[in-house]
Scaffold this active site. Structure first.
Site, PDB file in Angstrom:
ATOM      1  N   ASP A  72     -16.857 -20.580   2.165  1.00 24.64           N
ATOM      2  CA  ASP A  72     -17.120 -20.010   3.492  1.00 24.64           C
ATOM      3  C   ASP A  72     -15.838 -19.422   4.047  1.00 24.64           C
ATOM      4  O   ASP A  72     -14.941 -20.150   4.475  1.00 24.64           O
ATOM      5  CB  ASP A  72     -17.670 -21.103   4.416  1.00 24.64           C
ATOM      6  CG  ASP A  72     -17.944 -20.593   5.828  1.00 24.64           C
ATOM      7  OD1 ASP A  72     -17.801 -19.376   6.059  1.00 24.64           O
ATOM      8  OD2 ASP A  72     -18.297 -21.415   6.691  1.00 24.64           O
ATOM      9  N   GLU A 104      15.315 -16.637  -2.635  1.00 24.16           N
ATOM     10  CA  GLU A 104      16.147 -17.833  -2.548  1.00 24.16           C
ATOM     11  C   GLU A 104      15.687 -18.655  -1.346  1.00 24.16           C
ATOM     12  O   GLU A 104      16.324 -18.656  -0.287  1.00 24.16           O
ATOM     13  CB  GLU A 104      17.626 -17.457  -2.392  1.00 24.16           C
ATOM     14  CG  GLU A 104      18.178 -16.633  -3.559  1.00 24.16           C
ATOM     15  CD  GLU A 104      19.593 -16.136  -3.299  1.00 24.16           C
ATOM     16  OE1 GLU A 104      20.080 -16.299  -2.156  1.00 24.16           O
ATOM     17  OE2 GLU A 104      20.211 -15.584  -4.224  1.00 24.16           O
ATOM     18  N   GLU A 139      15.352 -21.498   1.180  1.00 22.82           N
ATOM     19  CA  GLU A 139      16.084 -22.686   1.615  1.00 22.82           C
ATOM     20  C   GLU A 139      15.144 -23.623   2.374  1.00 22.82           C
ATOM     21  O   GLU A 139      14.138 -23.180   2.946  1.00 22.82           O
ATOM     22  CB  GLU A 139      17.264 -22.280   2.493  1.00 22.82           C
ATOM     23  CG  GLU A 139      18.283 -21.410   1.754  1.00 22.82           C
ATOM     24  CD  GLU A 139      19.296 -20.749   2.680  1.00 22.82           C
ATOM     25  OE1 GLU A 139      20.343 -20.307   2.184  1.00 22.82           O
ATOM     26  OE2 GLU A 139      19.025 -20.666   3.904  1.00 22.82           O
ATOM     27  N   GLU A 157      23.026 -26.809   0.733  1.00 24.77           N
ATOM     28  CA  GLU A 157      23.386 -25.621   1.517  1.00 24.77           C
ATOM     29  C   GLU A 157      24.374 -25.981   2.627  1.00 24.77           C
ATOM     30  O   GLU A 157      24.873 -27.093   2.696  1.00 24.77           O
ATOM     31  CB  GLU A 157      22.124 -24.964   2.096  1.00 24.77           C
ATOM     32  CG  GLU A 157      21.631 -23.765   1.290  1.00 24.77           C
ATOM     33  CD  GLU A 157      22.619 -22.599   1.323  1.00 24.77           C
ATOM     34  OE1 GLU A 157      23.468 -22.543   2.232  1.00 24.77           O
ATOM     35  OE2 GLU A 157      22.557 -21.749   0.417  1.00 24.77           O
ATOM     36  N   GLU A 194      18.909 -25.621  -1.448  1.00 24.80           N
ATOM     37  CA  GLU A 194      18.416 -24.398  -2.070  1.00 24.80           C
ATOM     38  C   GLU A 194      18.237 -24.651  -3.564  1.00 24.80           C
ATOM     39  O   GLU A 194      19.091 -25.259  -4.209  1.00 24.80           O
ATOM     40  CB  GLU A 194      19.389 -23.240  -1.847  1.00 24.80           C
ATOM     41  CG  GLU A 194      18.931 -21.916  -2.446  1.00 24.80           C
ATOM     42  CD  GLU A 194      19.908 -20.776  -2.162  1.00 24.80           C
ATOM     43  OE1 GLU A 194      20.295 -20.083  -3.118  1.00 24.80           O
ATOM     44  OE2 GLU A 194      20.277 -20.611  -0.982  1.00 24.80           O
ATOM     45  N   HIS A 215      16.533 -15.129   1.184  1.00 21.90           N
ATOM     46  CA  HIS A 215      17.104 -13.883   0.693  1.00 21.90           C
ATOM     47  C   HIS A 215      16.285 -13.412  -0.503  1.00 21.90           C
ATOM     48  O   HIS A 215      16.009 -14.198  -1.427  1.00 21.90           O
ATOM     49  CB  HIS A 215      18.559 -14.077   0.279  1.00 21.90           C
ATOM     50  CG  HIS A 215      19.416 -14.654   1.365  1.00 21.90           C
ATOM     51  ND1 HIS A 215      20.579 -15.348   1.110  1.00 21.90           N
ATOM     52  CD2 HIS A 215      19.279 -14.659   2.718  1.00 21.90           C
ATOM     53  CE1 HIS A 215      21.116 -15.743   2.252  1.00 21.90           C
ATOM     54  NE2 HIS A 215      20.340 -15.344   3.243  1.00 21.90           N
ATOM     55  N   ARG A 270      28.076 -10.153   3.945  1.00 20.20           N
ATOM     56  CA  ARG A 270      26.852 -10.909   4.202  1.00 20.20           C
ATOM     57  C   ARG A 270      26.387 -10.828   5.654  1.00 20.20           C
ATOM     58  O   ARG A 270      25.375 -11.438   6.004  1.00 20.20           O
ATOM     59  CB  ARG A 270      27.056 -12.367   3.777  1.00 20.20           C
ATOM     60  CG  ARG A 270      27.020 -12.547   2.264  1.00 20.20           C
ATOM     61  CD  ARG A 270      27.364 -13.967   1.841  1.00 20.20           C
ATOM     62  NE  ARG A 270      27.007 -14.240   0.450  1.00 20.20           N
ATOM     63  CZ  ARG A 270      27.714 -13.852  -0.599  1.00 20.20           C
ATOM     64  NH1 ARG A 270      28.833 -13.152  -0.424  1.00 20.20           N
ATOM     65  NH2 ARG A 270      27.311 -14.134  -1.822  1.00 20.20           N
ATOM     66  N   GLU A 294      19.538  -6.903  -2.226  1.00 18.24           N
ATOM     67  CA  GLU A 294      19.186  -8.182  -1.619  1.00 18.24           C
ATOM     68  C   GLU A 294      18.874  -7.982  -0.143  1.00 18.24           C
ATOM     69  O   GLU A 294      19.749  -7.588   0.639  1.00 18.24           O
ATOM     70  CB  GLU A 294      20.341  -9.176  -1.769  1.00 18.24           C
ATOM     71  CG  GLU A 294      20.094 -10.512  -1.108  1.00 18.24           C
ATOM     72  CD  GLU A 294      21.358 -11.369  -1.029  1.00 18.24           C
ATOM     73  OE1 GLU A 294      21.231 -12.591  -0.827  1.00 18.24           O
ATOM     74  OE2 GLU A 294      22.468 -10.806  -1.153  1.00 18.24           O
ATOM     75  N   ARG A 344      18.424  -9.751   3.162  1.00 21.70           N
ATOM     76  CA  ARG A 344      18.905 -11.058   3.604  1.00 21.70           C
ATOM     77  C   ARG A 344      18.180 -11.583   4.849  1.00 21.70           C
ATOM     78  O   ARG A 344      18.435 -12.694   5.291  1.00 21.70           O
ATOM     79  CB  ARG A 344      20.411 -10.983   3.881  1.00 21.70           C
ATOM     80  CG  ARG A 344      21.236 -10.708   2.623  1.00 21.70           C
ATOM     81  CD  ARG A 344      22.723 -10.666   2.917  1.00 21.70           C
ATOM     82  NE  ARG A 344      23.219 -11.885   3.549  1.00 21.70           N
ATOM     83  CZ  ARG A 344      23.468 -13.027   2.901  1.00 21.70           C
ATOM     84  NH1 ARG A 344      23.254 -13.111   1.604  1.00 21.70           N
ATOM     85  NH2 ARG A 344      23.931 -14.072   3.558  1.00 21.70           N
TER      86      ARG A 344
END
Length: 456
Positions: free
Chosen positions: A63, A143, A145, A200, A207, A256, A327, A345, A347
């Site tokens: 359903d 990645e 976390e 981390e 991670e 990321h 970063r 990447e 982020r």
């Protein structure tokens, strides 16, 4: 419409027969047929293992009206079509004489016999079909976390971490090494190839990285990863959460996401002669994501809490820019040892997102950049967190939405990301998230009470 997984005579395909044989060999007594709702929550219908052949040849009906954002009651019948490539034994359900297993399913609209447009897995498949029509396959590696918290005497989650570790710490500060070890064993038993795991930056934050794969398999793996982490953490009397910012004033959890495009000649993001060995195609892909970043954020950072992470000072990107090493930028070009590893990447996504929708939004935005022939501005190699507003304006750097409401507004104005989601999911997703934000803004927080109750 012919089902590619079923033989013309209505029997089982080779892969499906292999799964049926494996079920018997491993003593599997129950099958969990899994799918996700629009918000990314894994749902399942449990059936006796003897129903496996029927599940493959006829599907299992359910359903859909009770599933978030699926269908109205008058059009509620849905059918689950298991993907045999996703069969795996559940490591926390194995016993000496029995086991449970799962199969990830596509959702079929019984009124048409076609894939249900409200199925997030179908949405990602449509994005990958677009890439294929342009001559590309898409690989991805996230990645995700997460935090591990202690439970109270009633078994409910607290925000008390079970360690005082930091980035890459070892015991005795990192008390969760055994938990991560058991999670890795569980993941590997389900077919994951784990590359690394570590503590981390924040206390209680962890991670575990698994290898690159095609984007659909990777999205499946994210849902599996979250399920395995929670289940095995619970065996250690811990609560695992993928909430982006469970504790104020420390780093939040991101996801990321690394992506690359391949054609018949190899990785199209790599160019020996390009800046940072990036091809023009890669630069256009990056430009497309930057162009649509505000709208994408509604999908990749879909909760009110997501925007508690996206603030300066805690290593989460908030500035719409890219870099080869910085970063603080939204998009980064990581170092690559070999041409096949060239990638970009993103982020800004966090692990509360629906991975199917998040990947679809990112991929469609990147492909739009390629189709338009966009080129990104020069990379920002300085720390953007150190820039004042005037310098950010000088560099033309804008910021992501500051809350879920602003992100939804951006999504409603972005045809590319709306098209990526499809009309059904876009409508239901915006409706659900608008309600969530409306509920949030009328709530009175403990911070407000502490700040104002005795002052005014």
């Amino acid at each position: 419409m012919t089902d590619k997984n079923v033989e013309p005579d209505g029997g089982l395909s080779t892969k499906e027969q292999e799964v049926v044989d494996k079920i018997e060999e491993e003593g599997v007594d129950f099958l969990r047929l899994q799918f996700t709702d629009i918000l990314g929550t894994v749902k399942n219908v449990s059936v006796p293992a003897r129903q496996a052949e029927k599940a493959f040849t006829e599907g299992i009906y359910f359903d859909g009206s009770s599933i978030e954002g699926f269908v109205r009651i008058q059009e509620s019948d849905m059918r689950l079509k298991p993907d045999p490539d996703t069969f795996a034994i559940l490591p926390w359900r194995q016993k000496e004489d029995s086991a449970a297993a799962r199969l990830i399913c596509d959702v079929i609209d019984t009124s048409t016999g076609e894939p249900f447009e409200g199925d997030p897995r179908y949405v990602l498949k449509q994005a990958l079909k677009r890439a294929e029509e342009m001559g590309y396959t898409v690989n991805a590696a996230p990645e995700p976390e997460f935090f591990l918290f202690e439970e109270d005497e009633d078994g409910r989650a607290t925000t008390k971490t079970n360690d005082a570790g930091g980035y890459f710490d070892l015991a005795p500060k990192d008390l969760a090494q055994d938990v991560r070890r058991d999670i890795i064993y569980g993941l590997e038993s389900m077919g994951f190839e784990v590359e690394a795991s570590h503590h981390e930056v924040a206390q209680g934050q962890h991670e575990i990285n698994f290898t690159y794969d095609d984007a659909l398999s990777t999205a499946d793996n994210v849902g599996t990863f979250r399920t395995v982490v929670r289940a095995i953490a619970a065996q250690h009397d811990l609560h695992a959460t993928f909430m982006p910012k469970p504790i104020a004033r420390i780093n939040g959890s991101g996801m990321h996401t690394h992506m690359s495009l391949f054609d018949e000649d190899g990785n199209v993001f790599h160019d020996d002669d390009g800046q940072f060995n990036l091809s023009e195609t890669a630069r256009s892909f990056i430009a497309g994501i930057l162009e649509h970043a505000p709208a994408i954020t509604a999908v990749t950072n879909p909760t009110v809490n997501s925007y508690k992470r996206l603030v300066p000072g805690y290593e989460a990107p908030v500035y719409v820019a890219w870099s080869d090493r910085n970063r603080s930028a939204l998009i980064r070009k990581p170092a690559a040892r070999v041409p096949a590893a060239s990638r970009v990447e993103a982020r800004f996504p966090d692990p509360s997102c629906n991975p199917y929708l998040a990947f679809a939004a990112l991929i469609n935005a990147g492909l739009d950049g390629i189709e338009q022939g966009l080129d990104c501005d020069d990379p920002i190699r300085e720390n953007i967190y150190d820039f004042d507003e005037a310098k950010r304006e000088e560099y033309g750097i804008t910021t992501l939405p500051s809350n879920l409401g602003e992100a939804i507004d951006a999504l409603e104005e972005d045809e590319v990301v709306l098209d990526a989601l499809g009309e059904h999911i876009a409508e239901k997703f915006i409706e659900a998230k608008t309600h969530e934000f409306s509920e949030y803004i009328v709530e009175v927080s403990q911070w407000e009470l502490d700040q104002y109750l005795e002052t005014f």
